[in-house]
Design a protein around this motif. Sequence first.
Motif, PDB file in Angstrom:
ATOM      1  N   ALA A  15       0.804  -1.216   0.000  1.00  0.00           N
ATOM      2  CA  ALA A  15       0.000   0.000   0.000  1.00  0.00           C
ATOM      3  C   ALA A  15       0.838   1.269   0.000  1.00  0.00           C
ATOM      4  CB  ALA A  15      -0.936   0.017   1.217  1.00  0.00           C
ATOM      5  N   LEU A  16       2.153   1.137   0.134  1.00  0.00           N
ATOM      6  CA  LEU A  16       3.026   2.311   0.143  1.00  0.00           C
ATOM      7  C   LEU A  16       3.102   2.917  -1.259  1.00  0.00           C
ATOM      8  CD1 LEU A  16       5.955   1.044   2.390  1.00  0.00           C
ATOM      9  CD2 LEU A  16       4.146   2.647   3.023  1.00  0.00           C
ATOM     10  N   GLN A  17       2.856   4.223  -1.347  1.00  0.00           N
ATOM     11  CA  GLN A  17       2.871   4.917  -2.635  1.00  0.00           C
ATOM     12  C   GLN A  17       3.917   6.021  -2.621  1.00  0.00           C
ATOM     13  OE1 GLN A  17       0.990   4.086  -5.347  1.00  0.00           O
ATOM     14  NE2 GLN A  17       0.340   2.333  -4.135  1.00  0.00           N
ATOM     15  N   PRO A  18       4.573   6.269  -3.768  1.00  0.00           N
ATOM     16  CA  PRO A  18       5.550   7.360  -3.826  1.00  0.00           C
ATOM     17  C   PRO A  18       4.905   8.691  -3.489  1.00  0.00           C
ATOM     18  CG  PRO A  18       5.669   5.972  -5.786  1.00  0.00           C
ATOM     19  CD  PRO A  18       4.429   5.571  -5.055  1.00  0.00           C
ATOM     20  N   GLY A  19       5.672   9.572  -2.895  1.00  0.00           N
ATOM     21  CA  GLY A  19       5.140  10.889  -2.554  1.00  0.00           C
ATOM     22  C   GLY A  19       5.750  11.398  -1.265  1.00  0.00           C
ATOM     23  N   ARG A  20       5.292  12.574  -0.841  1.00  0.00           N
ATOM     24  CA  ARG A  20       5.757  13.177   0.415  1.00  0.00           C
ATOM     25  C   ARG A  20       4.644  13.052   1.452  1.00  0.00           C
ATOM     26  NH1 ARG A  20       6.695  18.426   0.645  1.00  0.00           N
ATOM     27  NH2 ARG A  20       5.355  18.916  -1.116  1.00  0.00           N
TER      28      ARG A  20
END
Length: 379
Positions: free
Chosen positions: A119-124
């Motif tokens: 569930a981890l998505q790229p981004g800040r």
Amino acid sequence: MSDLDLVLGADEDARARGRSRGRSRRRRRRRGRGRFLAPLLALVVLAGVLGGGGYYGYLWLSDVMVPDDFTGQGTGEVTVRIEEGQSATDVARVLEEQGVVASARAFTNAIDAAGKSGALQPGRYTLRERMSAQAAVALLTDPDNRHRGTVLVKEGWRLSQIIDALAEATGKPEAEFEAAARDAEALELPAAARGRLEGYAFPATYEFTPDMTAADILAAMVDRYRRAAEETSLEAEAERLGRTPHEIMTIASIVQAEAGRPQDMPKMARVIYNRLALKPPMKLQMDSTVFYGLNAYGIAATDKQTESRSKYNTYRYGGLPPGPIGNPGQAAIEAALHPAEGRWLWFVTTDPARRITEFTDKESEFWRLRTKFNKRNGG
């Protein structure tokens, strides 16, 4: 055979049986030692870790079995960035380095237990210092906690202006957007666009995330154009007017560029249709198209500018220019599809500061309005 031979043979058989039994007992003893050797070695290793291994051995074992972990929601604020392609283990190391969690192991254990590694998505993301691993997992897998940027694409902006704004907002090079804009197939441009994005990058406020590519963002604008086309029944209404969707978008773009106020748009569209309907057709003579062809901006084109050989110079060439000169909004599209009723052939924005435009169907009145414009604007 003598009795002595029989006795000796019997003794030899007995000795052979004894040797065989001895070898069997030795094999059983060896097998017995093998069964107990592995647990014994494990105990020796454990003893070495707890005893001979000393303090560092203890730390290693305690981290594997019960890793360090903070409690609670933490304090302060930490911005964490997940890069494209990072695994949960990579993220765990970043969190430990930034003081968000007590140990990388605690985080990986928590995210595995929650079943959210994927569930981890790229981004800040905004997190806090000294959080429990479970609390960190909750924030990093909450889509609402991912930072999203927005960019406003204004009505009438040319594609070059849109690309400048997108590059500034996203930090991506302009070259990426320029290359993406040329890939009509990837953007799924409608056939009416003739392979050019100009006119079909619909103006609106767009949201983007760091993992979105330049093509993703531009494609979202094309998708938004499709929605506007459906809402205005663009294809059906264009056919009713005897025009192609591309011609409607071209007219809408001129209306968008020329109009100071939305209420003037239907009348401006009527001026364009009236000029095109004359026998022979009257040249559009729109300054906005001249400026587009020259890659310039202004209110009134000079005589020299109107001598340009650009195909967008509607002072030189009759009919509509080759395509849109900007990206019109829905009001301009509606005006192109539903022009006001009237016989106007000219309009002059006599007061640009107040966005006042006056319309007429008489050439003499046009020259009077032109003089009024020149006096007001020092011409």
